[in-house]
Scaffold this motif. Sequence first.
Motif, mmCIF file in Angstrom:
data_model
loop_
_atom_site.group_PDB
_atom_site.id
_atom_site.type_symbol
_atom_site.label_atom_id
_atom_site.label_comp_id
_atom_site.label_asym_id
_atom_site.label_seq_id
_atom_site.Cartn_x
_atom_site.Cartn_y
_atom_site.Cartn_z
ATOM 1 N N ASP A 1 0.842 -1.187 0.000
ATOM 2 C CA ASP A 1 0.000 0.000 0.000
ATOM 3 C C ASP A 1 0.877 1.236 0.000
ATOM 4 O O ASP A 1 1.660 1.463 0.925
ATOM 5 N N LEU A 2 0.778 2.049 -1.043
ATOM 6 C CA LEU A 2 1.656 3.195 -1.207
ATOM 7 C C LEU A 2 0.951 4.450 -0.711
ATOM 8 O O LEU A 2 0.036 4.967 -1.339
ATOM 9 N N GLN A 3 1.351 4.947 0.431
ATOM 10 C CA GLN A 3 0.739 6.163 0.934
ATOM 11 C C GLN A 3 1.673 6.860 1.906
ATOM 12 O O GLN A 3 2.600 6.275 2.430
ATOM 13 N N THR A 4 1.408 8.160 2.122
ATOM 14 C CA THR A 4 2.195 8.954 3.054
ATOM 15 C C THR A 4 1.260 9.571 4.072
ATOM 16 O O THR A 4 0.042 9.546 3.922
ATOM 17 N N THR A 5 1.833 10.140 5.100
ATOM 18 C CA THR A 5 1.008 10.701 6.179
ATOM 19 C C THR A 5 0.741 12.178 5.981
ATOM 20 O O THR A 5 -0.192 12.712 6.566
ATOM 21 N N HIS A 6 1.558 12.872 5.166
ATOM 22 C CA HIS A 6 1.294 14.275 4.926
ATOM 23 C C HIS A 6 1.822 14.643 3.552
ATOM 24 O O HIS A 6 2.672 13.957 2.993
ATOM 25 N N VAL A 7 1.309 15.736 3.003
ATOM 26 C CA VAL A 7 1.611 16.124 1.630
ATOM 27 C C VAL A 7 2.946 16.844 1.574
ATOM 28 O O VAL A 7 3.189 17.771 2.341
ATOM 29 N N ILE A 8 3.808 16.379 0.679
ATOM 30 C CA ILE A 8 5.087 17.040 0.426
ATOM 31 C C ILE A 8 5.253 17.141 -1.082
ATOM 32 O O ILE A 8 4.985 16.199 -1.812
ATOM 33 N N GLY A 9 5.720 18.275 -1.547
ATOM 34 C CA GLY A 9 5.942 18.458 -2.970
ATOM 35 C C GLY A 9 5.977 19.928 -3.300
ATOM 36 O O GLY A 9 6.165 20.777 -2.429
ATOM 37 N N THR A 10 5.777 20.266 -4.572
ATOM 38 C CA THR A 10 5.837 21.644 -5.040
ATOM 39 C C THR A 10 4.507 22.027 -5.658
ATOM 40 O O THR A 10 3.955 21.273 -6.462
ATOM 41 N N MET A 11 3.975 23.192 -5.283
ATOM 42 C CA MET A 11 2.704 23.662 -5.810
ATOM 43 C C MET A 11 2.762 23.734 -7.328
ATOM 44 O O MET A 11 3.733 24.209 -7.904
ATOM 45 N N GLY A 12 1.715 23.268 -7.951
ATOM 46 C CA GLY A 12 1.663 23.226 -9.402
ATOM 47 C C GLY A 12 1.938 21.845 -9.955
ATOM 48 O O GLY A 12 1.601 21.551 -11.098
ATOM 49 N N TYR A 13 2.582 20.985 -9.157
ATOM 50 C CA TYR A 13 2.919 19.632 -9.590
ATOM 51 C C TYR A 13 2.158 18.571 -8.777
ATOM 52 O O TYR A 13 2.356 17.379 -8.989
ATOM 53 N N LEU A 14 1.340 18.989 -7.801
ATOM 54 C CA LEU A 14 0.690 18.047 -6.900
ATOM 55 C C LEU A 14 -0.577 17.484 -7.520
ATOM 56 O O LEU A 14 -1.458 18.229 -7.968
ATOM 57 N N ALA A 15 -0.697 16.167 -7.545
ATOM 58 C CA ALA A 15 -1.893 15.509 -8.046
ATOM 59 C C ALA A 15 -3.063 15.774 -7.100
ATOM 60 O O ALA A 15 -2.872 15.867 -5.880
ATOM 61 N N PRO A 16 -4.291 15.902 -7.622
ATOM 62 C CA PRO A 16 -5.448 16.198 -6.760
ATOM 63 C C PRO A 16 -5.637 15.194 -5.639
ATOM 64 O O PRO A 16 -5.905 15.570 -4.502
ATOM 65 N N GLU A 17 -5.471 13.885 -5.933
ATOM 66 C CA GLU A 17 -5.704 12.882 -4.894
ATOM 67 C C GLU A 17 -4.649 12.944 -3.795
ATOM 68 O O GLU A 17 -4.898 12.568 -2.647
#
Length: 690
Positions: free
Chosen positions: A524-540
């Motif tokens: 199961d591929l998941q994380t506990t919080h969102v990390i990344g760069t605005m503009g590249y983040l998938a909606p889900e």
Amino acid sequence: MACVVLHSCIYYNFLQAIHSSLTKFFFFCFLLCFGLDLAFFSRTGDGKLLYLGFTGASLTVDNAATITSNGLLELTNGSINCKGHAFYPIPLHFRKSHNDTVQSFSVAFMFAIRSSYPIMSLHGMAFIVAPSTNFSDAVASQYLGFMNSQNNGNLSNHIFAVELDTILNIEFDDINDNHVGIDINNLHSILSYPAGYYDDTYSSFRNMSLISGDAMQVWVDYNGQAKKISVTMAPLQIAKPIRPLISAYYDLSTVLKEPSYIGFSASTGAADSRHYVLGWSFGMNKAAPVINIAQLPKLPRQGPKHQSKLLEIILPIASAAIMIVLGAVVILLVKRRKRYAGLKEDWEVEFGAHRLPYKDLHHATKGFQNNHLLGAGGFGKVYKGTLPSSKLEVAVKKVSHESRQGMKEFVAEIVSIGHIRHRNLVRLLGYSRRKGELLLVYDFMSNGSLDKYLYCDEHKPTLGWAQRFWIIKGIASGLFYLHEQWEKVVIHRDIKASNVLLDSEMNGRLGDFGLARLYDHGSDLQTTHVIGTMGYLAPELVSTGKASPLTDVFAFGIFLLEVTCGQRPVDNNAQGNQPILVDWVLEHWCNGSLTEAVDTRLQSDYSADEACMVLKLGLLCSHPFTNLRPNMQQIMRYLDGDLPLPELTHTDMSYGILSLMQNEGFDPYALSYPSSKASIGTISSISGGR
């Protein structure tokens, strides 16, 4: 008296004549023997060759290759991106006549590969038979110094080689980073196997590490009647095993030219290595002469030198007198080491060589001075440095600790990612810790990041379309390897132009694995919080926090649009009504004007079909619904032209998907960024129109 003198003169002249005749006779014999020696690879089939070291040997060497003072043949000298060759200077006749088949021959040699890094060496070496000794157009790195991207696989090469390869190259379908392969005109080996040998006593396979630094033996045998090639290897002190490592049936009469040269080729890449040959023998129609190991030159010493006997005697005697001095020195050293003190806990012992001393990184970057600063972002600063021991250029990234994220698990993943080797991924060489900082050490990419070429001043030259398309395909290949080909699933989580670095040959390499995560295949591929760069983040990812390879695909889709259009995903400084790149491209697609979205700096000097295909693929990858996004294997096939883009149609192009998302409880405007009426949520078909 005159008679006596006359007889004496006659006798003296007679002796002089005899001496002159004997001198000419012995000189003729010397020339005859020397001539026979030069011609011992004649068509009689009695040829043999034996080198116990290479002092005084008349080999043809070029580039980095040289013969050391103690008789070692050193093919590479420890510098990066170099190549070296050494050949027997006289071409050999492998056929009894020009129309005859290649005769049986046998080769034996002792070699060693050494690197400044105990866990890797870039790259390998090969024994080769070739029609010429001129390899000026060959490339170092993965081409081992005797091929290049243009001639690899050409039948006109007429090259037979046995490679000893120390890196896994996906483009050549290598089996691992420690293998022996049989090459025919091509670095795609016709047969390869992990380096090792079969024990005669127990008939079991024993692994060997090509980069161990130890001397090893290799035998290459060709049976001209059976058309069979056999390669055997073993440690230095073990006799030739009965069972070869690999055997392949191939008629070398269809490959080798008459005559041909025999010799060695080696190359290095971004890390320094040295390739040595200690001894060499060759036999035509007979076994290669046995090499007496005791007569071979010694390899350079590895590691620190032993203390001299004199020092061992003096130290006990003088210890009492110097205790005070030693105490003072210890105090000074303790004070000095506090300056370079790194944070190290007991659990880090298991990571061994992947943990680099903080002191080395401090010296490499000249104390992290600003004039060594390459860039800075929300996750830290990146400095250029040169490691003092290996002289390898590196990029050092300083990242702040996250206390809520288990540091042990985080470092374990960093070390695991450090094992990844792919030509389109920046290598993570290791890490270090000090106080509240984590330092990640990468290969230094001399041409910087891709965004500097996309968003440069209009008066400066930009990347051409061919270069952009090559970089896109390279990053796709790297992501495909991370998602599906490595032993674990690696989700990068921060794919963007500023994390794509360009090496000295302008190849794109995906870097910055500071945010990457590893998972077992099928988990199961998941994380506990969102990390990344605005503009590249998938909606889900924004709404659920669940990361997957398809969230990387979403970011890759935005990256495709970014590279093709030469615009940022979210332009906060935009003056018009289209600050969102994906909306702007979608609107052009809907209006049938897709080519108008291509970077104007290309000035129509590009392939319209390729550019439009990439833009459509970018829209497909950045689709808000995960089940409509392709995986990286499909993306590779789209980019290679092996698979047409799919037809996706909906009745309501403007509001169909947007309404569906709202019915499901999603707010597309809150998921990523402010959107216009032609939101990415409105994608319904990407197959038609420019």
